[in-house]
Design a protein around this motif. Structure first.
Motif, mmCIF file in Angstrom:
data_model
loop_
_atom_site.group_PDB
_atom_site.id
_atom_site.type_symbol
_atom_site.label_atom_id
_atom_site.label_comp_id
_atom_site.label_asym_id
_atom_site.label_seq_id
_atom_site.Cartn_x
_atom_site.Cartn_y
_atom_site.Cartn_z
ATOM 1 N N ASN A 178 -14.532 -45.793 7.042
ATOM 2 C CA ASN A 178 -15.838 -45.681 7.748
ATOM 3 C C ASN A 178 -16.421 -44.992 8.366
ATOM 4 O O ASN A 178 -15.576 -44.183 9.011
ATOM 5 C CB ASN A 178 -15.228 -47.076 8.096
ATOM 6 C CG ASN A 178 -14.265 -47.296 9.383
ATOM 7 O OD1 ASN A 178 -15.007 -45.934 10.081
ATOM 8 N ND2 ASN A 178 -13.250 -48.206 9.515
ATOM 9 N N SER A 179 -17.222 -45.197 9.460
ATOM 10 C CA SER A 179 -18.241 -44.239 9.618
ATOM 11 C C SER A 179 -17.362 -43.676 11.395
ATOM 12 O O SER A 179 -17.193 -42.752 11.448
ATOM 13 C CB SER A 179 -19.723 -44.758 9.961
ATOM 14 O OG SER A 179 -19.577 -45.717 10.592
ATOM 15 N N ASP A 199 -19.116 -48.935 4.936
ATOM 16 C CA ASP A 199 -19.567 -49.424 6.334
ATOM 17 C C ASP A 199 -21.517 -49.863 6.208
ATOM 18 O O ASP A 199 -21.965 -49.935 6.404
ATOM 19 C CB ASP A 199 -19.066 -49.609 7.533
ATOM 20 C CG ASP A 199 -19.174 -48.419 7.938
ATOM 21 O OD1 ASP A 199 -18.955 -47.632 7.348
ATOM 22 O OD2 ASP A 199 -19.080 -48.153 9.841
ATOM 23 N N ARG A 200 -21.371 -48.114 6.478
ATOM 24 C CA ARG A 200 -22.860 -47.686 6.615
ATOM 25 C C ARG A 200 -22.244 -46.090 5.895
ATOM 26 O O ARG A 200 -22.518 -45.744 6.419
ATOM 27 C CB ARG A 200 -23.394 -47.738 8.514
ATOM 28 C CG ARG A 200 -22.816 -46.580 9.415
ATOM 29 C CD ARG A 200 -23.361 -46.896 10.223
ATOM 30 N NE ARG A 200 -23.099 -45.949 11.745
ATOM 31 C CZ ARG A 200 -22.938 -44.222 11.509
ATOM 32 N NH1 ARG A 200 -23.876 -43.815 10.640
ATOM 33 N NH2 ARG A 200 -22.742 -43.851 12.427
ATOM 34 N N PRO A 201 -24.303 -46.162 5.513
ATOM 35 C CA PRO A 201 -24.745 -44.725 5.194
ATOM 36 C C PRO A 201 -24.422 -44.356 6.392
ATOM 37 O O PRO A 201 -24.818 -44.338 8.055
ATOM 38 C CB PRO A 201 -25.704 -44.295 4.601
ATOM 39 C CG PRO A 201 -25.831 -45.339 4.813
ATOM 40 C CD PRO A 201 -25.162 -46.571 5.226
ATOM 41 N N SER A 203 -25.893 -40.915 9.050
ATOM 42 C CA SER A 203 -27.580 -40.492 9.110
ATOM 43 C C SER A 203 -27.401 -38.640 9.328
ATOM 44 O O SER A 203 -26.128 -38.162 8.850
ATOM 45 C CB SER A 203 -27.541 -39.873 10.597
ATOM 46 O OG SER A 203 -26.659 -39.228 11.004
ATOM 47 N N PRO A 236 -18.092 -57.098 5.585
ATOM 48 C CA PRO A 236 -19.497 -56.211 5.332
ATOM 49 C C PRO A 236 -19.216 -55.196 5.234
ATOM 50 O O PRO A 236 -19.545 -53.911 5.788
ATOM 51 C CB PRO A 236 -19.986 -56.076 6.905
ATOM 52 C CG PRO A 236 -18.926 -55.885 7.610
ATOM 53 C CD PRO A 236 -17.815 -57.129 7.298
ATOM 54 N N SER A 238 -19.870 -51.829 1.723
ATOM 55 C CA SER A 238 -21.501 -51.482 0.611
ATOM 56 C C SER A 238 -21.189 -50.539 -0.101
ATOM 57 O O SER A 238 -20.650 -49.497 0.961
ATOM 58 C CB SER A 238 -22.854 -51.432 1.587
ATOM 59 O OG SER A 238 -23.963 -50.927 0.583
ATOM 60 N N ASP A 240 -22.996 -48.956 -1.909
ATOM 61 C CA ASP A 240 -23.475 -47.633 -1.666
ATOM 62 C C ASP A 240 -23.984 -46.922 -0.636
ATOM 63 O O ASP A 240 -24.955 -45.849 -0.650
ATOM 64 C CB ASP A 240 -25.899 -48.889 -1.803
ATOM 65 C CG ASP A 240 -25.767 -49.612 -2.740
ATOM 66 O OD1 ASP A 240 -25.760 -49.011 -3.592
ATOM 67 O OD2 ASP A 240 -26.447 -50.283 -2.650
ATOM 68 N N ALA A 241 -23.636 -47.694 0.486
ATOM 69 C CA ALA A 241 -23.079 -46.550 1.748
ATOM 70 C C ALA A 241 -22.304 -45.124 1.551
ATOM 71 O O ALA A 241 -22.977 -44.124 1.059
ATOM 72 C CB ALA A 241 -22.377 -47.442 3.018
ATOM 73 N N THR A 245 -23.443 -41.763 1.570
ATOM 74 C CA THR A 245 -23.787 -40.269 2.308
ATOM 75 C C THR A 245 -22.642 -39.042 0.893
ATOM 76 O O THR A 245 -23.809 -38.381 1.607
ATOM 77 C CB THR A 245 -21.899 -40.908 2.442
ATOM 78 O OG1 THR A 245 -22.310 -42.221 3.425
ATOM 79 C CG2 THR A 245 -21.923 -40.353 3.477
#
Ligand SMILES: [Zn+2]
Length: 357
Positions: A178-179, A199-201, A203, A236, A238, A240-241, A245
């Protein structure tokens, strides 16, 4: 061992496919002289250097054979216990050759430690970090694996693991799914990040920090895809994240290496199959933005170079005769890499489909 001349094969030289030619297997090495060698007609097929999976977990002889049958002639283990099992699987003839971290370092408060019910590899502070690395060095570990996912580790403890690894000339490899783990591992100066955040891409600035930190990535997209499928609707997460990345890292110029997290551990969140999952991984890397040539390099020449495996990763006289014969053209269609016609592990034929005459 008799010499074998593979005639009429199109060699992948790390950049492109060459015109049909002969490659000589001389014992466990690639040779030069076809005189007196038995002949295997490659029939215009593509010859790749044996594939390298940069993230597996060891199980047994049968799983090494499964890797080998699928053209994966080198497997880099990223966490196996006990050390006697690792030792028993090193240097086996005719199957996949391995390197290993031994057990990974885990903070006692981590989800990994709790879920896996671990008693080994627990590291709570910098003093324990140094002791942990000394134990792995004594076992003959080839690199140090650190499971960074929060909660648990602080930066000082991860940095102590990294510094102790470097003091022993070993690379420090961070599990970061995870990020938060990616950012902690980068701040602590690890050499390799494995997995990709679900969890998220990251930045653009965070991806550029990977370039500045010099980290190499083993994203294991096949594992992230499987975890997300399993946790969809529960957590949560993804895919896609992870995919986005990897694309960011690739565009930023980060070195990306192929790995799958193949395992058969009951406690693992998912278990990509041995061997065939690397074919899937190369397709996912292309889907994330790599060219087919870049994907092939990630599992051959780049993986060998980065992990100090100077005897493999390219097809050239003197190198290990780790070879995969492919039906179809994986430069045009990366999916062709799964059409394995024959494999040699250090000159030993793995498949019986292409007999020498
Ligand atoms: Zn793993």
């Amino acid at each position: 061992m008799d010499n074998v001349a593979l005639t009429n094969v199109r060699v992948f030289d790390g950049e492109r496919l060459l015109e049909p030619a002969t490659v000589v297997i001389d014992g466990d090495r690639i040779g030069r002289d076809p005189a007196g060698a038995a002949t295997v007609d490659g029939d215009g097929r593509v010859l790749l250097p044996g594939l390298i999976d940069c993230h597996i977990h060891l199980t047994d002889d049968a799983t090494l054979s499964a890797l080998a049958r699928n053209g994966v002639t080198t497997g880099l283990d990223m966490g196996t216990w006990p050390p006697e099992l690792v030792a028993s699987l090193r240097g086996r003839p005719g199957v996949t050759d391995i390197r290993s971290s031994g057990t990974g370092a885990t903070h006692p408060a981590s989800m990994h430690a709790k879920r896996m019910g671990r008693a080994q590899g627990l590291v709570a502070d910098p003093d324990e970090a140094r002791a942990y690395v000394s134990e792995r060095v004594a076992e003959g570990a080839d690199y140090i694996k650190i499971i960074v996912d929060p909660p648990g580790f602080d930066e000082a403890t991860v940095r102590a693991l990294v510094d102790a690894a470097h003091a022993n000339r070993l690379r420090a490899i961070a599990h970061a799914a995870n990020s938060g783990a990616v950012l902690l591992a980068q701040a602590a100066g690890v050499d390799v990040l494995t997995h990709a955040p679900i969890d998220r891409p990251l930045s653009d600035d965070e991806a550029r920090a990977t370039v500045a930190g010099g980290q190499v990535i083993v994203p294991t997209l096949t594992m992230m895809e499987a975890i997300v499928e399993r946790l969809a609707g529960v957590a949560p997460v993804s895919y896609d994240a992870a995919r986005a990345t990897v694309g960011q890292w690739h565009r930023a110029g980060v070195t990306i290496l192929a790995g799958t997290d193949a395992n058969q551990a009951a406690s693992a969140p998912a278990s990509p199959p041995y061997g065939s999952s690397l074919h899937r991984e190369l397709g996912l890397l292309v889907d994330a933005g790599l060219s087919a040539v870049e994907a092939l390099r990630s599992a051959t020449v780049l993986a060998a170079r980065y992990f100090g495996l100077a005897d493999r990763g390219v097809i050239a006289p003197g190198r290990r005769a780790d070879l995969v014969l492919i039906d179809g053209d994986p430069v045009q269609d990366i999916g062709a890499v799964s059409r394995v016609a024959a494999v040699w592990c250090a000159g030993v034929p793995v498949t019986e489909t292409m007999e020498a005459r």
